[in-house]
Write a protein that holds these residues in place. Structure first.
Motif, PDB file in Angstrom:
ATOM      1  N   LEU A 174       1.059  -0.977   0.086  1.00 47.58           N
ATOM      2  CA  LEU A 174      -0.163  -0.051  -0.206  1.00 47.58           C
ATOM      3  C   LEU A 174       1.458   1.101   0.279  1.00 47.58           C
ATOM      4  O   LEU A 174       1.001   2.209  -1.213  1.00 47.58           O
ATOM      5  CB  LEU A 174      -0.667  -0.057   1.414  1.00 47.58           C
ATOM      6  N   ARG A 175       1.811   1.121   0.975  1.00 45.90           N
ATOM      7  CA  ARG A 175       2.091   2.311   0.638  1.00 45.90           C
ATOM      8  C   ARG A 175       3.337   2.502  -0.318  1.00 45.90           C
ATOM      9  O   ARG A 175       3.446   3.746  -0.559  1.00 45.90           O
ATOM     10  CB  ARG A 175       4.209   2.469   1.906  1.00 45.90           C
ATOM     11  N   GLU A 176       3.995   1.692  -1.005  1.00 50.33           N
ATOM     12  CA  GLU A 176       4.348   1.990  -2.127  1.00 50.33           C
ATOM     13  C   GLU A 176       3.624   2.307  -2.967  1.00 50.33           C
ATOM     14  O   GLU A 176       4.070   3.427  -4.319  1.00 50.33           O
ATOM     15  CB  GLU A 176       4.927   0.917  -2.729  1.00 50.33           C
ATOM     16  N   ASN A 177       1.541   1.876  -3.248  1.00 50.14           N
ATOM     17  CA  ASN A 177       1.353   2.386  -4.377  1.00 50.14           C
ATOM     18  C   ASN A 177       1.181   3.721  -4.383  1.00 50.14           C
ATOM     19  O   ASN A 177       0.397   4.417  -5.109  1.00 50.14           O
ATOM     20  CB  ASN A 177       0.158   1.376  -4.298  1.00 50.14           C
ATOM     21  N   ILE A 178       0.846   4.111  -2.840  1.00 49.73           N
ATOM     22  CA  ILE A 178      -0.100   5.414  -2.341  1.00 49.73           C
ATOM     23  C   ILE A 178       1.150   6.645  -2.491  1.00 49.73           C
ATOM     24  O   ILE A 178       0.503   7.481  -2.569  1.00 49.73           O
ATOM     25  CB  ILE A 178      -0.406   5.256  -1.135  1.00 49.73           C
ATOM     26  N   ALA A 179       2.157   5.957  -2.795  1.00 52.93           N
ATOM     27  CA  ALA A 179       3.339   7.254  -1.950  1.00 52.93           C
ATOM     28  C   ALA A 179       2.954   8.362  -3.265  1.00 52.93           C
ATOM     29  O   ALA A 179       3.163   9.706  -2.798  1.00 52.93           O
ATOM     30  CB  ALA A 179       4.319   7.511  -2.263  1.00 52.93           C
ATOM     31  N   PRO A 180       3.090   7.693  -5.093  1.00 50.61           N
ATOM     32  CA  PRO A 180       3.136   9.061  -5.542  1.00 50.61           C
ATOM     33  C   PRO A 180       1.658   9.956  -5.729  1.00 50.61           C
ATOM     34  O   PRO A 180       1.853  10.575  -7.016  1.00 50.61           O
ATOM     35  CB  PRO A 180       3.859   7.722  -6.881  1.00 50.61           C
ATOM     36  N   HIS A 181       0.712   9.112  -5.475  1.00 51.19           N
ATOM     37  CA  HIS A 181      -0.732   9.805  -5.110  1.00 51.19           C
ATOM     38  C   HIS A 181      -0.873  10.591  -4.292  1.00 51.19           C
ATOM     39  O   HIS A 181      -2.690   9.870  -3.942  1.00 51.19           O
ATOM     40  CB  HIS A 181      -1.452   8.113  -5.916  1.00 51.19           C
ATOM     41  N   LEU A 182      -0.658  10.732  -3.426  1.00 52.76           N
ATOM     42  CA  LEU A 182      -1.132  11.338  -2.649  1.00 52.76           C
ATOM     43  C   LEU A 182      -2.060  12.389  -2.638  1.00 52.76           C
ATOM     44  O   LEU A 182      -3.033  13.253  -1.669  1.00 52.76           O
ATOM     45  CB  LEU A 182      -0.020  12.436  -1.060  1.00 52.76           C
ATOM     46  N   SER A 183      -1.293  13.547  -3.586  1.00 53.05           N
ATOM     47  CA  SER A 183      -2.531  14.749  -4.258  1.00 53.05           C
ATOM     48  C   SER A 183      -3.726  14.106  -4.831  1.00 53.05           C
ATOM     49  O   SER A 183      -4.994  14.954  -4.673  1.00 53.05           O
ATOM     50  CB  SER A 183      -1.627  15.013  -5.347  1.00 53.05           C
ATOM     51  N   GLU A 184      -3.593  13.458  -5.640  1.00 49.23           N
ATOM     52  CA  GLU A 184      -5.373  12.499  -5.700  1.00 49.23           C
ATOM     53  C   GLU A 184      -6.197  12.237  -4.355  1.00 49.23           C
ATOM     54  O   GLU A 184      -7.135  12.249  -4.748  1.00 49.23           O
ATOM     55  CB  GLU A 184      -4.832  11.500  -6.528  1.00 49.23           C
ATOM     56  N   LEU A 185      -5.303  11.149  -3.231  1.00 47.31           N
ATOM     57  CA  LEU A 185      -5.925  10.828  -2.412  1.00 47.31           C
ATOM     58  C   LEU A 185      -6.353  11.760  -1.497  1.00 47.31           C
ATOM     59  O   LEU A 185      -7.808  12.393  -1.385  1.00 47.31           O
ATOM     60  CB  LEU A 185      -4.704  10.222  -1.258  1.00 47.31           C
ATOM     61  N   ASN A 186      -6.381  13.614  -1.639  1.00 52.48           N
ATOM     62  CA  ASN A 186      -6.748  14.203  -1.102  1.00 52.48           C
ATOM     63  C   ASN A 186      -7.441  14.805  -1.935  1.00 52.48           C
ATOM     64  O   ASN A 186      -8.502  15.554  -1.442  1.00 52.48           O
ATOM     65  CB  ASN A 186      -5.546  16.197  -1.134  1.00 52.48           C
ATOM     66  N   ILE A 187      -7.506  14.992  -3.106  1.00 52.41           N
ATOM     67  CA  ILE A 187      -8.787  15.471  -3.553  1.00 52.41           C
ATOM     68  C   ILE A 187     -10.027  14.406  -3.982  1.00 52.41           C
ATOM     69  O   ILE A 187     -11.554  14.895  -3.322  1.00 52.41           O
ATOM     70  CB  ILE A 187      -8.255  15.322  -5.479  1.00 52.41           C
ATOM     71  N   LEU A 188      -9.543  13.212  -3.589  1.00 50.64           N
ATOM     72  CA  LEU A 188     -10.726  12.280  -2.999  1.00 50.64           C
ATOM     73  C   LEU A 188     -11.385  12.399  -1.414  1.00 50.64           C
ATOM     74  O   LEU A 188     -12.435  12.661  -1.742  1.00 50.64           O
ATOM     75  CB  LEU A 188     -10.349  10.825  -3.198  1.00 50.64           C
ATOM     76  N   LEU A 189     -10.756  12.728  -0.835  1.00 52.45           N
ATOM     77  CA  LEU A 189     -11.236  13.163   0.484  1.00 52.45           C
ATOM     78  C   LEU A 189     -11.793  14.294   0.286  1.00 52.45           C
ATOM     79  O   LEU A 189     -13.301  14.424   1.033  1.00 52.45           O
ATOM     80  CB  LEU A 189     -10.150  13.301   1.535  1.00 52.45           C
ATOM     81  N   SER A 190     -11.074  15.191  -0.173  1.00 51.19           N
ATOM     82  CA  SER A 190     -12.032  17.009   0.067  1.00 51.19           C
ATOM     83  C   SER A 190     -13.578  16.325  -1.385  1.00 51.19           C
ATOM     84  O   SER A 190     -14.540  17.620  -0.705  1.00 51.19           O
ATOM     85  CB  SER A 190     -11.412  17.370  -0.772  1.00 51.19           C
ATOM     86  N   ASP A 191     -13.543  15.639  -2.695  1.00 53.23           N
ATOM     87  CA  ASP A 191     -15.174  15.048  -2.575  1.00 53.23           C
ATOM     88  C   ASP A 191     -16.213  14.747  -1.701  1.00 53.23           C
ATOM     89  O   ASP A 191     -16.848  14.806  -1.522  1.00 53.23           O
ATOM     90  CB  ASP A 191     -14.423  14.424  -3.884  1.00 53.23           C
ATOM     91  N   LEU A 192     -15.215  13.843  -0.996  1.00 57.80           N
ATOM     92  CA  LEU A 192     -15.754  12.595  -0.472  1.00 57.80           C
ATOM     93  C   LEU A 192     -16.570  13.499   1.010  1.00 57.80           C
ATOM     94  O   LEU A 192     -18.040  13.520   1.343  1.00 57.80           O
ATOM     95  CB  LEU A 192     -15.420  11.788   0.800  1.00 57.80           C
ATOM     96  N   VAL A 193     -15.219  14.879   0.897  1.00 54.47           N
ATOM     97  CA  VAL A 193     -16.275  15.053   3.003  1.00 54.47           C
ATOM     98  C   VAL A 193     -17.631  16.317   2.139  1.00 54.47           C
ATOM     99  O   VAL A 193     -18.100  16.867   2.900  1.00 54.47           O
ATOM    100  CB  VAL A 193     -14.914  16.290   3.192  1.00 54.47           C
ATOM    101  N   ARG A 194     -17.277  17.177   1.006  1.00 56.21           N
ATOM    102  CA  ARG A 194     -18.049  17.854   0.824  1.00 56.21           C
ATOM    103  C   ARG A 194     -19.653  17.374   0.368  1.00 56.21           C
ATOM    104  O   ARG A 194     -20.238  17.934   1.016  1.00 56.21           O
ATOM    105  CB  ARG A 194     -17.846  19.015  -0.541  1.00 56.21           C
ATOM    106  N   ASP A 195     -18.976  16.335  -0.495  1.00 62.42           N
ATOM    107  CA  ASP A 195     -20.695  15.490  -0.730  1.00 62.42           C
ATOM    108  C   ASP A 195     -21.402  14.869   0.863  1.00 62.42           C
ATOM    109  O   ASP A 195     -22.811  15.598   0.794  1.00 62.42           O
ATOM    110  CB  ASP A 195     -20.206  14.005  -1.549  1.00 62.42           C
ATOM    111  N   ILE A 196     -20.537  14.486   1.784  1.00 60.89           N
ATOM    112  CA  ILE A 196     -21.398  14.404   3.309  1.00 60.89           C
ATOM    113  C   ILE A 196     -21.990  14.929   3.525  1.00 60.89           C
ATOM    114  O   ILE A 196     -22.545  15.286   4.283  1.00 60.89           O
ATOM    115  CB  ILE A 196     -20.230  13.974   3.913  1.00 60.89           C
ATOM    116  N   GLU A 197     -20.441  16.549   3.439  1.00 61.06           N
ATOM    117  CA  GLU A 197     -21.306  17.609   4.240  1.00 61.06           C
ATOM    118  C   GLU A 197     -22.247  18.341   3.275  1.00 61.06           C
ATOM    119  O   GLU A 197     -24.024  18.272   4.259  1.00 61.06           O
ATOM    120  CB  GLU A 197     -20.216  18.695   4.352  1.00 61.06           C
ATOM    121  N   ALA A 198     -23.044  18.037   2.654  1.00 62.03           N
ATOM    122  CA  ALA A 198     -24.011  18.552   1.554  1.00 62.03           C
ATOM    123  C   ALA A 198     -25.295  18.203   2.056  1.00 62.03           C
ATOM    124  O   ALA A 198     -26.107  19.076   1.833  1.00 62.03           O
ATOM    125  CB  ALA A 198     -24.098  18.663   0.156  1.00 62.03           C
TER     126      ALA A 198
END
Length: 377
Positions: A174-198
């Motif tokens: 997981l660590r090896e796979n996720i390391a190059p994609h932390l910016s994508e993880l942040n975008i995913l989290l942002s979309d998820l949080v905004r969706d829930i809060e709406a």
């Protein structure tokens, strides 16, 4: 759990390894009137995506206070998890935590049933699963097969969650796979949080990450200092349990720049600096015992001796009280006496002494005499 009415019940009620939660929080909680907690509440209510480092000595009651904080902050949809429950504390990495935060949010969405994620959010999660090969990792390690070839949405994520604390190979991949994609993880989290809060009618998402403060100091330094930028820039409000030792480290100024807010839960003052008793703090800790125990179970003088011996640390108070009740039970008496408390204190003192070197004991004597600590570098 009700107040104990006999020695056997008292021994069960006095559990030093368990923080208060659920009905026990309602029945046994004693307010600390802590300015640190009030500052945290104010900050969360007035700002967005706040990051708070919450610290205090072990046993000071941080987990209990966080549980009460969740009750008080009904303006928030709160997700709480312990790195000791969900991850491996002996092999903890910042990427494990970064991945676990959106995962634990998704698990709460799944349990909530009232929140239906937007198709755009679902696609974002599915794309992220594909990018970091979550399902491939899960299926290779677990042989996942779903009847009819159909998979529940995010099945790979949910089946993967149980492996994080158990399989070193899974964590490494997981660590090896996720390391190059932390910016994508942040975008995913942002979309998820905004969706829930709406869908929450004005509530905000708040994440509590507990027990990082119990990690090895080198691991904690790596997480909060070396990886402070990544940990502090997640697009959601987060309270992190923070090691009290790092407050005295040379890295604390930089860590404060990353996170901005570090609040410390102090021990309850049972003595003033000159050694005199502190009546307000003593009364609070006496109340902690009174809420758990019927008055006839312990002599008043024994109760006060427990409080003073605890040093204002709730967990030590509960541990000493439990040991004293065990001593009374062994003696076949119906009430805890001062001599039972003395035995409990002697046992706890011996336990501490066995773990300390002569140099450490000498340093403690010096601090006791001078009432001052030089944190040095």
């Amino acid at each position: 759990m009700a107040r104990a009415t006999n020695l056997e019940e008292a021994i069960r009620v006095l559990n030093p390894q368990k923080s208060l939660g659920g009905h026990e929080l309602d029945e046994f909680y004693v307010s600390r009137d802590s300015r640190a907690l009030e500052r945290i509440k104010t900050l969360l209510l007035q700002a967005s995506e706040v990051k708070v480092l919450f610290t205090g000595h072990r046993g000071a009651g941080k987990s209990t206070e966080l549980a009460q904080l969740q009750k008080d902050l009904n303006q928030f949809w709160t997700v709480s998890f312990s790195v000791f429950d969900k991850l491996d504390p002996n092999d903890l990495d910042y990427r494990d935590i970064l991945f676990s935060i959106p995962l634990q949010i998704l698990l709460k969405v799944k349990a909530d049933r009232q929140i239906k994620l937007n198709p755009k959010t679902v696609r974002r999660i599915e794309e992220f699963q594909a990018i970091v090969e979550i399902e491939k990792i899960s299926e290779e390690k677990a042989g996942v097969e779903v009847v009819g070839g159909l998979k529940e949405p995010f099945f790979g994520l949910f089946s993967f969650e149980a492996k994080l604390s158990k399989e070193a190979v899974t964590r490494k991949t997981l660590r090896e796979n996720i390391a190059p994609h932390l910016s994508e993880l942040n975008i995913l989290l942002s979309d998820l949080v905004r969706d829930i809060e709406a869908q929450l009618g004005g509530k905000k998402v708040l994440v509590l990450v507990e027990d990082i403060d119990k990690a090895d100091p080198k691991v904690a330094t790596e997480i909060f200092f070396n990886r402070g930028v990544s940990m502090s820039q997640l697009p959601v409000a987060i309270i992190y349990a923070f090691p009290v030792s790092l407050q005295a480290s040379k890295h604390i100024k930089q860590i404060n720049q990353y996170f901005g807010n570090c609040e410390s839960l102090p021990s309850i003052k049972v003595r003033e600096k000159d050694g005199n008793e502190a009546p307000v703090g003593i009364a609070k800790m006496m109340t902690m015992l009174n809420k758990r125990l019927e008055n006839h179970l312990i002599e008043e003088s024994a109760k006060k001796k427990l409080v003073l011996a605890s040093g204002g640390i709730p967990r030590i108070l509960v541990q000493l009280a439990r040991d004293a009740f065990i001593e009374a039970k062994v003696d076949g008496v119906m009430q805890v006496r001062v001599e039972d408390v003395d035995r409990a204190i002697a046992g706890e003192r011996a336990s501490f002494k066995r773990t300390l070197s002569r140099a450490q004991l000498q340093l403690l004597r010096q601090i006791h005499l001078e009432k001052d600590i030089d944190v040095g570098e």
